[in-house]
Scaffold this active site. Sequence first.
Site, short mmCIF file in Angstrom:
data_model
loop_
_atom_site.label_atom_id
_atom_site.label_comp_id
_atom_site.label_asym_id
_atom_site.label_seq_id
_atom_site.Cartn_x
_atom_site.Cartn_y
_atom_site.Cartn_z
N LYS A 245 0.72 -1.31 0.02
CA LYS A 245 -0.11 0.02 -0.06
C LYS A 245 0.98 1.44 -0.12
O LYS A 245 0.50 2.11 -0.70
CB LYS A 245 -0.78 -0.08 1.21
N1 GLU Z 1 -6.79 -6.59 8.51
C1 GLU Z 1 -5.75 -7.44 7.71
C2 GLU Z 1 -4.68 -6.82 6.80
O1 GLU Z 1 -4.80 -5.78 6.47
C3 GLU Z 1 -6.43 -8.61 7.30
C4 GLU Z 1 -6.79 -9.52 8.56
C5 GLU Z 1 -7.42 -10.70 7.87
O2 GLU Z 1 -7.80 -10.80 6.94
O3 GLU Z 1 -7.52 -11.85 8.64
O4 GLU Z 1 -4.07 -7.39 6.33
#
Ligand code: GLU
Length: 314
Positions: A245
């Site tokens: 990102k």
């Molecule tokens: N919030 C996590 C991320 O941005 C992903 C968590 C998940 O899918 O378990 O990588």
Amino acid sequence: MSFRGRFAPSPTGRIHLGNARSALLGWLQARAAGGRFLLRIEDLDRARCKAQFLDDLYRDLEWLGLYWDETPLVQSQRDDVYREALEKLERSERVYPCFCTRAEITRAASAPHGLSEEGPRYPGTCTALSPETRTERTRTRVPALRFRARPGEWCFEDGLHGRCCQDVASVVGDFVVRRNDGVASYQLAVVVDDAASGITDVLRGDDLLTSTPRQLQIHEALGLQPPRFWHVPLVLGEDGRRLAKREGAFAVAELRERRLPVERALGLMAAWSGVGGGEPVTLAELVGRFRAELLPRSPVVAPEGLLKQALGLD
Ligand code: GLU
């Protein structure tokens, strides 16, 4: 139980086509199964999450047509729910206070994208402190809480990788479930929330494959039914590293703002997902094509030049 999938992004940057592809696959999997697709906002790492990124995220998903069912859970609003789970773990003595001042405790609110991001195994410094020492130290310092990792191999059947095993206690050691500022860790929150939403299938990038055995240990300790997992190999840049990102690599918001026809973005993501050759495509067409057997089992390399060409950005 009928199918319930989810996409659980962290608004720490503009999502790129690689992230969006995970959302697309989760959405297609849910639609193909006649189930539901949920969105969850993982914003526990308050220092890194920004309102602007969240706003972009909603718009990006809407632009792509990846609508979600039900009101999204927002992790920053769920302290009470996590506290309850942590108390349960405390009562069953599955956690203990940790007074260490490691950068790792700070990082615990974000998902680790691969084991290498997590640093060395926790050596167990605070595992066996006497009750007196704990009381004494608590006077001057708020502790983090660590989960006592169960020894031995923890295995599960991944929808794409097959049988996966990890000896959590020897590879990771006891891990943080609550930071010393009181914020629940990613590992705890993800388990509590998937269970609260009745998620049956978790589809996410395979950089989180090494987090799953820890999450399964938490599921077990809380008496929760774990979901099935589908860890999708990532989209990599030319250098073999995952699209990040922070590099702004093909941010969906940018394509949206440039008024790129959405079918082009979908076409590219479909090509990375085993359901297309790269030509522009609509979501409706993709629903008809999707089959779990077609999900990619190895990483996709997306050279920048080709990407630009496919998106007509040259
Ligand atoms: N919030 C996590 C991320 O941005 C992903 C968590 C998940 O899918 O378990 O990588």
